[in-house]
Design a protein around this motif. Structure first.
Motif, PDB file in Angstrom:
ATOM      1  N   UNK A  45       0.901  -1.207   0.206  1.00 47.84           N
ATOM      2  CA  UNK A  45       0.184  -0.014   0.069  1.00 47.84           C
ATOM      3  C   UNK A  45       0.934   1.288  -0.044  1.00 47.84           C
ATOM      4  N   UNK A  46       1.868   1.139   0.515  1.00 48.03           N
ATOM      5  CA  UNK A  46       2.970   2.422   0.749  1.00 48.03           C
ATOM      6  C   UNK A  46       3.563   2.748  -0.579  1.00 48.03           C
ATOM      7  N   UNK A  47       3.870   1.377  -1.253  1.00 49.33           N
ATOM      8  CA  UNK A  47       4.665   1.795  -2.606  1.00 49.33           C
ATOM      9  C   UNK A  47       3.801   1.966  -3.604  1.00 49.33           C
ATOM     10  N   UNK A  48       2.518   1.576  -3.497  1.00 50.37           N
ATOM     11  CA  UNK A  48       1.291   2.139  -4.555  1.00 50.37           C
ATOM     12  C   UNK A  48       0.468   3.029  -4.337  1.00 50.37           C
ATOM     13  N   UNK A  49       0.819   3.609  -3.225  1.00 48.78           N
ATOM     14  CA  UNK A  49       0.345   5.090  -2.768  1.00 48.78           C
ATOM     15  C   UNK A  49      -1.436   4.534  -2.611  1.00 48.78           C
ATOM     16  N   UNK A  50      -1.556   3.427  -1.963  1.00 48.72           N
ATOM     17  CA  UNK A  50      -2.971   2.963  -1.814  1.00 48.72           C
ATOM     18  C   UNK A  50      -3.418   3.118  -0.126  1.00 48.72           C
ATOM     19  N   UNK A  51      -4.233   4.303   0.301  1.00 50.94           N
ATOM     20  CA  UNK A  51      -4.415   4.457   1.733  1.00 50.94           C
ATOM     21  C   UNK A  51      -5.282   3.635   2.335  1.00 50.94           C
ATOM     22  N   UNK A  52      -5.970   2.880   1.533  1.00 51.83           N
ATOM     23  CA  UNK A  52      -6.690   1.985   2.152  1.00 51.83           C
ATOM     24  C   UNK A  52      -6.086   0.685   2.977  1.00 51.83           C
ATOM     25  N   UNK A  53      -5.043   0.354   1.956  1.00 50.36           N
ATOM     26  CA  UNK A  53      -4.096  -0.888   2.781  1.00 50.36           C
ATOM     27  C   UNK A  53      -3.492  -0.254   3.887  1.00 50.36           C
ATOM     28  N   UNK A  54      -2.990   0.895   3.971  1.00 51.72           N
ATOM     29  CA  UNK A  54      -2.157   1.503   4.956  1.00 51.72           C
ATOM     30  C   UNK A  54      -3.115   1.692   6.111  1.00 51.72           C
ATOM     31  N   UNK A  55      -4.254   1.961   5.791  1.00 51.03           N
ATOM     32  CA  UNK A  55      -5.196   2.134   6.952  1.00 51.03           C
ATOM     33  C   UNK A  55      -5.403   0.712   7.553  1.00 51.03           C
ATOM     34  N   UNK A  56      -5.574  -0.275   6.593  1.00 51.58           N
ATOM     35  CA  UNK A  56      -5.951  -1.570   7.022  1.00 51.58           C
ATOM     36  C   UNK A  56      -4.807  -2.083   7.840  1.00 51.58           C
ATOM     37  N   UNK A  57      -3.613  -1.768   7.434  1.00 50.03           N
ATOM     38  CA  UNK A  57      -2.526  -1.929   8.333  1.00 50.03           C
ATOM     39  C   UNK A  57      -2.245  -1.490   9.489  1.00 50.03           C
ATOM     40  N   UNK A  58      -2.860  -0.169   9.663  1.00 51.65           N
ATOM     41  CA  UNK A  58      -2.879   0.555  10.842  1.00 51.65           C
ATOM     42  C   UNK A  58      -3.964   0.145  11.947  1.00 51.65           C
ATOM     43  N   UNK A  59      -5.032  -0.404  11.479  1.00 50.01           N
ATOM     44  CA  UNK A  59      -6.086  -1.178  12.356  1.00 50.01           C
ATOM     45  C   UNK A  59      -5.585  -2.320  12.744  1.00 50.01           C
ATOM     46  N   UNK A  60      -4.798  -3.249  11.960  1.00 44.43           N
ATOM     47  CA  UNK A  60      -4.380  -4.312  12.346  1.00 44.43           C
ATOM     48  C   UNK A  60      -3.170  -4.195  13.554  1.00 44.43           C
TER      49      UNK A  60
END
Length: 198
Positions: A45-60
């Protein structure tokens, strides 16, 4: 989440995963495996600039901190928890404990013979003595490191999501959304329409 913080988290979890496999502790093995997958998705998500993946990572990471706080409480026997319980970390599948129990720094393992009647035939009955650091404190140190890395990862994930969303909000398409930008050619009609009567 930067590539370096993701790598240190994955390396730390892989190290923990190895020792949990050696101790046949199935709940931590499962949690570590899920954490590795989520860290990889967070990096993607960070490499591809996808905030949903990064937000999912933060929730995890919030769940990951909760799990590690539970492991700390389990090994320090907070409340009604007991580190001697088979059900919690091994799903009551095996009688194994932490690998560090027998293999901690300075530990001497002595077989007890004859084994008690209640001991299973395929297991050896041992006593452990002379440890410089008891195994529960090593497990607590592992979980504390995971909490520290998760908190750093959470802060950085929030920062990256903020930067990505600000960048998306400030992006100016050709012509943009502003009123003074590029105006496309206006269609003008030279043909005057007349009503038709029948």
């Amino acid at each position: 989440m930067s590539w370096d913080s993701g790598n240190s988290s994955v390396v730390s979890v892989l190290e923990r995963q190895i020792f949990d496999f050696l101790g046949y502790q199935w709940a931590p093995i499962l949690a570590n495996f899920i954490h590795i997958i989520i860290v990889i998705l967070g990096l993607f998500g960070t490499i591809q600039y996808r905030p949903r993946y990064i937000t999912g990572y933060a929730v995890w990471l919030v769940l990951w901190v909760t799990w590690n706080v539970f492991v700390i409480c389990f090994y320090l026997e907070a409340g009604d928890l007991s580190k001697e319980t088979d059900l919690i970390l091994t799903f009551n599948i095996s009688m194994h404990r932490s690998w560090w129990m027998e293999n901690g720094p300075g530990c001497t393992v002595t077989s007890v013979t004859p084994a008690p009647d209640w001991a299973p035939e395929d297991h050896r009955y041992i006593t452990v003595s002379g440890c410089f650091l008891e195994y529960q404190y090593i497990e607590v140190a592992h979980s504390s490191l995971q909490i520290f890395l998760a908190l750093a990862g959470f802060i950085y994930a929030c920062y990256v999501v903020k930067c990505i969303t600000e960048e998306e909000d400030s992006f100016d398409f050709i012509g943009g959304f502003d009123s003074y930008g590029y105006q496309g050619p206006q269609k003008t009609s030279h043909l005057q329409l007349q009503p038709m009567y029948m």
